[in-house]
Scaffold this motif. Structure first.
Motif, PDB file in Angstrom:
ATOM      1  N   SER A  74       0.471  -1.147   0.319  1.00 11.77           N
ATOM      2  CA  SER A  74       0.161  -0.118  -0.162  1.00 11.77           C
ATOM      3  C   SER A  74       1.087   1.205  -0.385  1.00 11.77           C
ATOM      4  CB  SER A  74      -0.292  -0.171   1.243  1.00 11.77           C
ATOM      5  OG  SER A  74      -0.284  -0.135   1.888  1.00 11.77           O
ATOM      6  N   GLY A  75       2.110   1.048   0.192  1.00 11.06           N
ATOM      7  CA  GLY A  75       2.962   2.197   0.067  1.00 11.06           C
ATOM      8  C   GLY A  75       4.355   2.061   0.606  1.00 11.06           C
ATOM      9  N   PHE A  76       5.149   2.451  -0.601  1.00 15.48           N
ATOM     10  CA  PHE A  76       7.030   1.911  -0.009  1.00 15.48           C
ATOM     11  C   PHE A  76       7.631   2.855   0.078  1.00 15.48           C
ATOM     12  CE2 PHE A  76       5.858  -1.018  -3.160  1.00 15.48           C
ATOM     13  CZ  PHE A  76       6.489  -0.847  -4.332  1.00 15.48           C
ATOM     14  N   THR A  77       8.538   3.215  -0.195  1.00 16.05           N
ATOM     15  CA  THR A  77       9.711   4.041  -0.593  1.00 16.05           C
ATOM     16  C   THR A  77      11.112   2.665  -1.458  1.00 16.05           C
ATOM     17  OG1 THR A  77       9.159   5.836   0.767  1.00 16.05           O
ATOM     18  CG2 THR A  77      11.273   6.091  -0.495  1.00 16.05           C
ATOM     19  N   VAL A  78      11.667   3.957  -2.576  1.00 16.69           N
ATOM     20  CA  VAL A  78      12.534   3.039  -3.000  1.00 16.69           C
ATOM     21  C   VAL A  78      13.783   4.324  -3.209  1.00 16.69           C
ATOM     22  CG1 VAL A  78      13.361   1.523  -5.310  1.00 16.69           C
ATOM     23  CG2 VAL A  78      11.076   0.771  -4.444  1.00 16.69           C
ATOM     24  N   ILE A  79      14.820   3.904  -2.158  1.00 15.91           N
ATOM     25  CA  ILE A  79      15.912   4.680  -2.654  1.00 15.91           C
ATOM     26  C   ILE A  79      16.693   4.464  -3.582  1.00 15.91           C
ATOM     27  CG2 ILE A  79      17.696   6.638  -1.415  1.00 15.91           C
ATOM     28  CD1 ILE A  79      15.001   6.038   0.411  1.00 15.91           C
ATOM     29  N   GLY A  80      17.872   5.249  -4.190  1.00 11.30           N
ATOM     30  CA  GLY A  80      19.083   4.479  -5.206  1.00 11.30           C
ATOM     31  C   GLY A  80      19.670   5.627  -5.321  1.00 11.30           C
ATOM     32  N   ALA A  81      20.593   4.888  -6.468  1.00 11.41           N
ATOM     33  CA  ALA A  81      22.195   6.061  -6.641  1.00 11.41           C
ATOM     34  C   ALA A  81      22.266   5.602  -7.732  1.00 11.41           C
ATOM     35  CB  ALA A  81      23.309   6.105  -5.634  1.00 11.41           C
ATOM     36  N   GLN A  82      22.429   7.033  -8.461  1.00 12.88           N
ATOM     37  CA  GLN A  82      22.784   6.599  -9.752  1.00 12.88           C
ATOM     38  C   GLN A  82      23.639   7.668 -10.526  1.00 12.88           C
ATOM     39  OE1 GLN A  82      22.360   8.728 -13.121  1.00 12.88           O
ATOM     40  NE2 GLN A  82      22.060  10.318 -11.635  1.00 12.88           N
ATOM     41  N   ARG A  83      24.426   7.386 -11.371  1.00 17.37           N
ATOM     42  CA  ARG A  83      25.793   8.255 -12.184  1.00 17.37           C
ATOM     43  C   ARG A  83      25.232   7.694 -13.895  1.00 17.37           C
ATOM     44  NH1 ARG A  83      30.438   7.991 -10.613  1.00 17.37           N
ATOM     45  NH2 ARG A  83      31.018   6.572 -11.273  1.00 17.37           N
ATOM     46  N   GLY A  84      25.637   9.341 -14.546  1.00 20.16           N
ATOM     47  CA  GLY A  84      25.577   8.707 -16.296  1.00 20.16           C
ATOM     48  C   GLY A  84      24.008   8.835 -16.950  1.00 20.16           C
ATOM     49  N   SER A  85      23.036   9.637 -16.163  1.00 16.96           N
ATOM     50  CA  SER A  85      21.582   9.079 -16.611  1.00 16.96           C
ATOM     51  C   SER A  85      21.552  10.593 -17.206  1.00 16.96           C
ATOM     52  CB  SER A  85      20.313   8.784 -15.800  1.00 16.96           C
ATOM     53  OG  SER A  85      20.441  10.034 -14.685  1.00 16.96           O
ATOM     54  N   PHE A  86      20.395  10.831 -17.955  1.00 14.75           N
ATOM     55  CA  PHE A  86      20.530  11.652 -18.921  1.00 14.75           C
ATOM     56  C   PHE A  86      20.075  13.437 -18.595  1.00 14.75           C
ATOM     57  CE2 PHE A  86      17.562  15.058 -22.173  1.00 14.75           C
ATOM     58  CZ  PHE A  86      18.004  15.237 -22.074  1.00 14.75           C
ATOM     59  N   GLU A  87      19.750  14.095 -17.765  1.00 20.37           N
ATOM     60  CA  GLU A  87      19.258  14.799 -16.946  1.00 20.37           C
ATOM     61  C   GLU A  87      18.547  14.091 -15.930  1.00 20.37           C
ATOM     62  OE1 GLU A  87      16.195  16.973 -19.088  1.00 20.37           O
ATOM     63  OE2 GLU A  87      17.051  17.710 -20.162  1.00 20.37           O
ATOM     64  N   ASN A  88      19.690  13.495 -15.386  1.00 17.83           N
ATOM     65  CA  ASN A  88      19.997  12.783 -13.940  1.00 17.83           C
ATOM     66  C   ASN A  88      18.275  11.423 -13.659  1.00 17.83           C
ATOM     67  OD1 ASN A  88      22.005  13.336 -13.041  1.00 17.83           O
ATOM     68  ND2 ASN A  88      21.180  14.874 -11.510  1.00 17.83           N
ATOM     69  N   TRP A 119      18.333   9.512  -5.109  1.00 20.02           N
ATOM     70  CA  TRP A 119      16.855   9.038  -6.386  1.00 20.02           C
ATOM     71  C   TRP A 119      15.941   8.587  -5.460  1.00 20.02           C
ATOM     72  CZ3 TRP A 119      14.648   4.588  -6.525  1.00 20.02           C
ATOM     73  CH2 TRP A 119      15.795   3.363  -6.798  1.00 20.02           C
ATOM     74  N   GLU A 120      14.443   9.200  -5.015  1.00 16.54           N
ATOM     75  CA  GLU A 120      13.821   8.630  -4.742  1.00 16.54           C
ATOM     76  C   GLU A 120      12.817   8.792  -4.663  1.00 16.54           C
ATOM     77  OE1 GLU A 120      11.867   9.044   0.305  1.00 16.54           O
ATOM     78  OE2 GLU A 120      14.294  10.273   0.121  1.00 16.54           O
ATOM     79  N   VAL A 121      11.667   7.632  -4.662  1.00 15.60           N
ATOM     80  CA  VAL A 121      10.108   7.255  -5.247  1.00 15.60           C
ATOM     81  C   VAL A 121       9.766   6.691  -4.149  1.00 15.60           C
ATOM     82  CG1 VAL A 121      10.848   5.851  -6.525  1.00 15.60           C
ATOM     83  CG2 VAL A 121       9.573   7.355  -7.325  1.00 15.60           C
ATOM     84  N   SER A 122       7.826   7.249  -4.105  1.00 16.52           N
ATOM     85  CA  SER A 122       7.665   6.596  -3.208  1.00 16.52           C
ATOM     86  C   SER A 122       6.397   5.800  -4.389  1.00 16.52           C
ATOM     87  CB  SER A 122       6.153   7.270  -2.773  1.00 16.52           C
ATOM     88  OG  SER A 122       6.751   7.982  -1.778  1.00 16.52           O
ATOM     89  N   MET A 123       6.262   3.981  -4.063  1.00 18.54           N
ATOM     90  CA  MET A 123       5.119   3.446  -4.501  1.00 18.54           C
ATOM     91  C   MET A 123       4.539   2.744  -4.172  1.00 18.54           C
ATOM     92  SD  MET A 123       7.956   2.086  -7.508  1.00 18.54           S
ATOM     93  CE  MET A 123       7.217   2.250  -8.968  1.00 18.54           C
ATOM     94  N   SER A 124       3.600   2.330  -4.582  1.00 13.34           N
ATOM     95  CA  SER A 124       2.092   1.460  -4.455  1.00 13.34           C
ATOM     96  C   SER A 124       1.745   0.534  -4.985  1.00 13.34           C
ATOM     97  CB  SER A 124       1.179   2.312  -3.640  1.00 13.34           C
ATOM     98  OG  SER A 124       0.212   3.200  -4.093  1.00 13.34           O
ATOM     99  N   VAL A 125       1.759  -0.420  -5.096  1.00 13.77           N
ATOM    100  CA  VAL A 125       0.445  -1.613  -5.976  1.00 13.77           C
ATOM    101  C   VAL A 125      -0.305  -1.909  -5.244  1.00 13.77           C
ATOM    102  CG1 VAL A 125       3.074  -1.842  -6.438  1.00 13.77           C
ATOM    103  CG2 VAL A 125       2.533  -3.092  -5.051  1.00 13.77           C
ATOM    104  N   GLN A 126      -1.652  -2.708  -5.958  1.00 14.28           N
ATOM    105  CA  GLN A 126      -2.983  -3.608  -5.389  1.00 14.28           C
ATOM    106  C   GLN A 126      -2.503  -5.083  -5.747  1.00 14.28           C
ATOM    107  OE1 GLN A 126      -5.737  -1.287  -6.757  1.00 14.28           O
ATOM    108  NE2 GLN A 126      -6.171   0.387  -5.539  1.00 14.28           N
ATOM    109  N   VAL A 127      -2.104  -5.143  -4.799  1.00 12.97           N
ATOM    110  CA  VAL A 127      -1.813  -7.302  -5.444  1.00 12.97           C
ATOM    111  C   VAL A 127      -2.830  -7.441  -3.655  1.00 12.97           C
ATOM    112  CG1 VAL A 127       0.054  -6.865  -6.889  1.00 12.97           C
ATOM    113  CG2 VAL A 127       0.663  -7.003  -5.075  1.00 12.97           C
ATOM    114  N   SER A 128      -2.720  -9.013  -3.619  1.00 12.04           N
ATOM    115  CA  SER A 128      -2.870 -10.041  -2.349  1.00 12.04           C
ATOM    116  C   SER A 128      -1.315  -9.923  -1.426  1.00 12.04           C
ATOM    117  CB  SER A 128      -3.001 -11.157  -2.777  1.00 12.04           C
ATOM    118  OG  SER A 128      -4.075 -10.957  -3.676  1.00 12.04           O
TER     119      SER A 128
END
Length: 165
Positions: A74-88, A119-128
């Motif tokens: 119902s709600g989780f955060t994904v955090i990571g790091a990157q280098r080299g993406s177009f416009e981050n 980078w950080e993004v909040s996500m949620s999915v509707q699954v059992s």
């Protein structure tokens, strides 16, 4: 002959300045704090990459025992790091076990373009509860749209009552 020496000296200084500019060295670098909820980005020399290498990581969520990470669907955060993406820009997908996209989000990494950024993004999915899946993070080439760097993390989508806090 002295005009030739002067031109040579200017050329040598220009080449030296260009070489030093590409070193990405900082004099007097001091420790900084990371905002709460964000993991620090890898630093050069500890992330296993060379300056200029393209990469992306997922640092959160993590699995305690090497198995899949357990997230609250119902709600989780994904955090990571990157280098080299177009416009981050980074694309993050929550997938089911069959590779179907349950949710997709686009986020922008913090930091200067071409440098390591978090980078950080909040996500949620509707699954059992107990549904296996995967978090997939990647970025594409600005030149041809192909995937330039990617990473994945196996997860179990659970409910808030079934997730250890």
């Amino acid at each position: 002959m002295s005009a030739l020496h002067s031109r040579f000296a200017v050329l040598v200084l220009a080449v030296l300045a260009a070489a030093l500019a590409g070193c990405n060295m900082t004099v007097g670098e001091t420790a900084t704090t990371t905002p709460q909820g964000l993991n620090p980005a890898p630093t050069l020399g500890t992330d296993g990459t060379e300056p200029g290498d393209l990469f992306i990581t997922i640092t959160t969520p993590t699995a305690a025992d090497g198995g899949p990470a357990v997230v609250d669907a119902s709600g989780f955060t994904v955090i990571g790091a990157q280098r080299g993406s177009f416009e981050n820009n980074v694309i993050v997908q929550a997938l089911d076990a069959g590779g179907n996209v349950l949710q997709q989000a686009v986020t922008t990494a913090l930091g200067d373009m071409g440098q390591v950024g978090t980078w950080e993004v909040s996500m949620s999915v509707q699954v059992s509860a107990g549904t296996p899946g995967q978090i997939h993070a990647f970025f594409t080439s600005a030149q041809d749209g192909s995937v330039a760097a990617e990473t994945s993390l196996d997860v179990i989508y659970d409910s808030a009552t079934g997730v250890d806090g």
